[in-house]
Design an enzyme around this catalytic site. Structure first.
Site, mmCIF file in Angstrom:
data_model
loop_
_atom_site.group_PDB
_atom_site.id
_atom_site.type_symbol
_atom_site.label_atom_id
_atom_site.label_comp_id
_atom_site.label_asym_id
_atom_site.label_seq_id
_atom_site.Cartn_x
_atom_site.Cartn_y
_atom_site.Cartn_z
ATOM 1 N N ASP A 6 -5.991 -12.880 0.148
ATOM 2 C CA ASP A 6 -4.531 -12.967 0.144
ATOM 3 C C ASP A 6 -4.069 -13.967 1.220
ATOM 4 O OD1 ASP A 6 -2.030 -12.195 -0.714
ATOM 5 O OD2 ASP A 6 -2.009 -10.246 0.307
ATOM 6 N N HIS A 43 8.166 -9.658 2.534
ATOM 7 C CA HIS A 43 6.981 -8.922 3.002
ATOM 8 C C HIS A 43 7.360 -7.848 4.018
ATOM 9 C CE1 HIS A 43 4.808 -12.713 1.766
ATOM 10 N NE2 HIS A 43 4.095 -11.776 1.178
ATOM 11 N N GLY A 99 5.568 -8.795 -1.809
ATOM 12 C CA GLY A 99 6.613 -7.932 -1.263
ATOM 13 C C GLY A 99 6.951 -6.805 -2.215
ATOM 14 N N SER A 106 5.979 -3.685 -2.035
ATOM 15 C CA SER A 106 6.231 -2.419 -1.348
ATOM 16 C C SER A 106 7.716 -2.231 -1.105
ATOM 17 C CB SER A 106 5.518 -2.388 0.009
ATOM 18 O OG SER A 106 4.133 -2.248 -0.159
HETATM 19 ZN ZN LIG Z 1 2.288 -11.750 0.185
#
Ligand SMILES: [Zn+2]
Length: 281
Positions: free
Chosen positions: A82, A176, A205, A207
């Site tokens: 990532d 994020h 992002g 979450s």
């Molecule tokens: Zn990310």
């Protein structure tokens, strides 16, 4: 089974209007929660590593663990790097066993982002490794001001044609980290991007983004949903509860991590159903 590249999974998801959930893991417990629930729900799944976890032999330890888990798993598992911004680290990663990588040139000018991405595609493609890039910039939810830059549909066509990248992270209103106020996705913009994009789109992002908005985003072409903060919050909540409840907490790590595992498993299951990836393996 062994670990698989990401490209085909995302193409199938895009075609069939579901999404593959992707989770960053920093330790064995996080990885275990992801794989076990993916197996229970027969969902394809993406394990991701963050660069912050890779110093010393972090990359070697974490990839070795994922390869073993992938061998045991009976559902498709991707191992993805990532947000890599460094080409030297990327060179190491393509030799370390990642089946998918993200090169993040999103803070660079367009042409520089194109150049970096092209170089990574040249490294990764001969080995069958999928490449994700980012256009526009998904900023941090914790910053004082939102430094996000929305993705421009006009640039998407040019970027994909110039780089031949496999999938693209877009900035359409998420951020994020843990949100301080509820995000509002730019769904019309996403639709316009999806219309011109030849490749599947990725939402960072994930979450804390409200479920109804995520569903709308999946209906408009999002094929991969990134989750990190919600797993961390669940782990921490479990640890805190355990330590608060026990006067003399057990010294065994298996007991310490039982609650965190339970809460992380809940998050993983919820995201699989949100993505509609259950029974897609
Ligand atoms: Zn990310």
């Amino acid at each position: 089974m062994s670990l698989v590249p990401m490209k085909e999974l995302l193409e199938d998801a895009r075609k069939n209007k579901y999404c593959v959930p992707a989770f960053d893991y920093s330790n064995y417990e996080m990885m275990r929660a992801v794989i076990e629930v993916a197996e229970e729900e027969r969902s394809p799944v993406i394990l991701m590593n963050l660069v912050v976890d890779l110093p010393n032999n972090g990359m070697e330890y974490l990839t070795a663990m994922a390869w073993e888990a992938g061998e045991i798993a009976t559902v498709p598992v991707v191992l993805h790097l990532d947000h890599c911004t460094d080409l030297d680290l990327m060179r190491k990663a393509v030799n370390a066993g990642y089946t998918s990588v993200m090169i993040d040139g999103s803070t660079k000018p367009f042409e520089e982002n194109v150049e970096m991405t092209k170089r990574v595609v040249a490294m990764a493609r001969p080995r069958g490794i999928t490449v994700e890039a980012e256009l526009g910039h998904v900023g941090s939810a914790q910053g004082n001001e939102d430094e996000s830059v929305l993705t421009q549909p006009e640039e998407v066509e040019r970027f994909v044609a110039a780089t031949d990248v496999d999938c693209l992270a877009v900035a359409v209103g998420t951020a994020h980290g843990v949100y301080t106020k509820e995000p509002k996705l730019e769904l019309e913009l996403l639709e316009a991007i999806n219309r011109v994009s030849e490749v599947p789109l990725v939402l960072h992002g994930g979450s804390g983004t409200p479920d109804d908005q995520v569903k709308e985003a999946i209906a408009r072409g999002i094929a991969k949903l990134n989750i990190h903060s919600e797993l961390c919050v669940a782990m921490r909540k479990g640890l805190e509860e355990f330590l608060r409840a026990e006067k003399n907490p057990s010294p065994f790590a298996a007991h310490l991590f039982a609650k965190p595992l339970e809460y992380m498993r809940e998050v993983v299951r919820k995201k699989i159903y949100l993505c509609g990836s259950q029974n897609r393996a």
